[in-house]
Design a protein around this motif. Structure first.
Motif, PDB file in Angstrom:
ATOM      1  N   ASP A 407       0.877  -1.163   0.000  1.00  0.00           N
ATOM      2  CA  ASP A 407       0.000   0.000   0.000  1.00  0.00           C
ATOM      3  C   ASP A 407       0.920   1.221   0.000  1.00  0.00           C
ATOM      4  N   GLU A 414       0.117  -4.927   3.140  1.00  0.00           N
ATOM      5  CA  GLU A 414      -1.153  -5.353   3.706  1.00  0.00           C
ATOM      6  C   GLU A 414      -1.229  -6.882   3.611  1.00  0.00           C
ATOM      7  N   THR A 417      -6.531  -8.276   5.353  1.00  0.00           N
ATOM      8  CA  THR A 417      -7.387  -7.113   5.158  1.00  0.00           C
ATOM      9  C   THR A 417      -7.330  -6.232   6.400  1.00  0.00           C
ATOM     10  N   PHE A 420      -1.404  -4.258   8.453  1.00  0.00           N
ATOM     11  CA  PHE A 420      -0.272  -3.720   7.707  1.00  0.00           C
ATOM     12  C   PHE A 420       1.032  -4.002   8.449  1.00  0.00           C
TER      13      PHE A 420
END
Length: 634
Positions: A407, A414, A417, A420
């Motif tokens: 990202d 990531e 979902t 991070f």
């Protein structure tokens, strides 16, 4: 002499010639000729004339290329690609020798926007049409009368032709840029300064701030190397010439490649590359699913033959299908579920249809898991159910495809979902993962190629336990060849793909560089694979450690495994088959001999894996909570 006498004399001279002609046409041999042969050659072989023909054929002119034919065909996923046919002049006759079908260099994402898909299809069609034009016109004329066995000379000419096309493309782009600048300058001069200056400055200031934030977080992504339209013609022609050279020399393609690599010195023994057989293709783009893993692959132990290894993988695959599609699970179609046929499926008498429908273009099962622990326990259960143990009877490899996880707004990966990780945290996570699941012996693209410091750290920490392989993280073969160095992050090895302008000589040169720097070579199939099985011969001839062909479904995948089985049988029959090996590289000892691995990286934290990854999975086909004990490679 009278005319009648001359004709009679000519008939007399033509008598022996006519008899010889009749013999070679398959007619009965005259009695007097048979008696003469018996007197001269009482012990002659049955096929004397065949022997004489073979003898004199050695003095005939060597076969040369007389024609190249390029045409547009479809690959394994229905995308257009290039086929190249080679025709040679053999004993004054034009003869078709062989053909190759190139793999397409890119795969259109399933979730791509319609306009993106349409633009990609147009570009692909234009590129293939350009390649066909190159083959049928320029290359056909340029390579005519060359020997197909002279691979170096052919590849040199192909390289020069491609360089010329690149320069032409750059010149066209330069002219277009000059034209655009002139038009922009003309547009600016026709407008008032007050109307254009302020908005221009504001826009530049905003874009500059965004770039600065991204650069402070992570190294920016390297620009994607542009693909010249028509470049398939270079790779396709080079490989077709190699196949023609092997055919003319009456040797297998893998042996022809090995002779080219070793300067015509035939190897005494050859080892088959170990297969990385894709079992699962994870849905990385699905919401609320695991994103860290793109492919789960099985690697059979070196003690097994390839045939035994494939049979074992098929057994695991069947068990995985059973676990993923329990017999009592309802089918999606209510009409089918209510019928006798539907009840037969539910009782487990036939293969569940839903799993068969969910086959990836890679030739494997498609699945989605909520976390990594769930996926690995599922694999362990499938093996335990058929009496196999991961880490002893079978090993795992994972393609993480980390470049698809980044990202760039947050500057982190990531992995789940909403979950991070920074590049340094990714290294800690992989260290704990391999320590917890030692049967994972290869990670492909665990990081982006731009995170070079983290590649160095993970190799120092895990290099002696696991292969850290660069696929997308590797530089293109063309750049490797130009730089005369391995322009990649610190890693155990590289996945090479025969696409675009790659030539056989390029592969030979690059694998030589990899061998000299103790990197392993892995030959991999692109996503848009064709039914051409030449990649298998390339892998064997180049001495690749692994070969990555996808799963055991779809014709374009299975064809290559069948070719690998045939080569194993041939090498075993000739007693030239050498057992492969699995030797890891201790990077910490090479790069920092005075330091231990523990000095290179801090010890992994107990909670370095997120809860979603470290918690045992619940209700996954009765999966055991007990993890396998640490085991070593045999």
């Amino acid at each position: 002499m009278e005319p009648g006498g001359r004709r009679q004399e000519q008939r007399g001279l033509q008598g022996p010639r006519q008899e010889a002609a009749e013999y070679y046409r398959g007619h009965r041999v005259p009695q007097r000729m048979e008696e003469a042969l018996n007197a001269l050659f009482p012990q002659r072989p049955a096929d004397l004339y065949g022997e004489l023909a073979n003898y004199f054929s050695k003095f005939s002119k060597a076969p040369v290329i007389c024609k190249l034919v390029g045409r547009k065909v479809l690959d394994g996923v229905g995308q257009p690609t290039l086929e190249v046919e080679i025709y040679c002049t053999v004993k004054n006759f034009e003869k078709r020798i062989c053909s190759t079908v190139m793999s397409s260099h890119s795969q259109i994402p399933e979730n791509a926007l319609p306009e993106t898909t349409e633009a990609d299809e147009k570009e692909r069609n234009y590129s293939v049409n350009t390649a066909v034009e190159w083959v049928n016109e320029s290359l056909n004329t340029m390579l005519r009368d060359l020997k197909p066995t002279d691979q170096c000379k052919v590849d040199k000419m192909l390289g020069e032709y491609f360089t010329k096309k690149v320069e032409e493309k750059k010149e066209i782009q330069k002219q277009e840029e000059v034209k655009e600048e002139a038009e922009a300058t003309l547009a600016l001069t026709s407008c008032t300064p007050s109307a254009t200056a302020l908005p221009w400055k504001k826009k530049a200031a905003k874009s500059g701030k965004k770039v600065a934030v991204a650069e402070r977080t992570i190294p920016p992504a390297e620009p994607i190397e542009s693909v010249l339209c028509g470049s398939l013609a270079i790779g396709g022609t080079s490989l077709a010439i190699a196949k023609a050279g092997a055919t003319i020399s009456r040797i297998p393609l893998y042996l022809h490649i090995a002779l080219l690599k070793h300067d015509q010195d035939s190897p005494k023994e050859m080892a088959l590359p170990l297969p990385m057989i894709t079992l699962l293709n994870c849905e990385k783009n699905s919401p609320a699913k695991l994103k860290l893993v793109k492919e789960v692959m099985l690697i059979p132990p070196v003690q097994l033959s390839l045939k035994q290894g494939i049979e074992r993988v098929l057994d695991i695959q069947k068990e995985m299908m059973r676990l993923l599609e329990p017999p009592g699970k309802a089918l999606p179609s209510p009409q089918l579920a209510d019928s006798k046929k539907g009840r037969a499926h539910n009782t487990g008498k036939k293969a569940p249809p839903r799993a068969l429908k969910r086959i990836s273009h890679l030739g494997c099962l498609i699945t989605g898991c909520d976390n990594l622990e769930q996926l690995l326990l599922l694999m362990q259960t499938a093996c335990n159910n058929i009496g196999l143990e991961l880490g002893i009877d079978m090993y795992l490899a994972m393609n993480c495809a980390a470049h698809e996880l980044m990202d760039y707004v947050k500057g982190k990966y990531e992995i789940l979902t909403g979950m991070f990780k920074s590049p340094d945290e990714m290294v800690d996570m992989y260290v704990e993962l391999i320590n917890k699941f030692p049967f994972i012996i290869a990670l492909i693209d665990p990081l982006r190629k731009e995170d070079r410091q983290q590649w160095n750290n993970i190799c120092c920490a895990l290099g002696s336990k696991c292969y850290l392989v660069a696929e997308d993280a590797a530089t293109y073969i063309s750049k490797l060849k130009i730089d005369q160095n391995i322009n990649i992050p610190t890693c155990s090895g590289v996945v090479l793909k025969y696409i675009n302008q790659t030539m056989v000589s390029d592969l030979i040169q690059v694998t030589g560089l990899l061998d000299s720097q103790r990197h392993i070579t892995i030959l991999g199939s692109p996503d848009g694979e064709s039914s051409d099985d030449s990649i298998v011969d390339l892998a064997v001839g180049l001495g690749a450690r692994f070969i990555k062909l996808g799963g055991l479904s779809r014709g374009e995948r299975v064809t290559k495994y069948n070719r690998l089985l045939a080569i194993e049988e041939e090498l075993a029959k000739n007693r030239t088959l050498r057992e492969a090996n699995l030797e890891f590289i201790a990077f910490a000892e090479e790069s920092h001999p005075e330091k231990q691995v523990s000095d290179m990286l801090p010890p992994p934290k107990q909670d370095s894996l997120p809860p979603q990854l470290s918690q045992p999975a619940q209700e996954v086909g009765g999966l055991p909570a007990q993890l396998p004990e640490n085991s070593t490679l045999t």
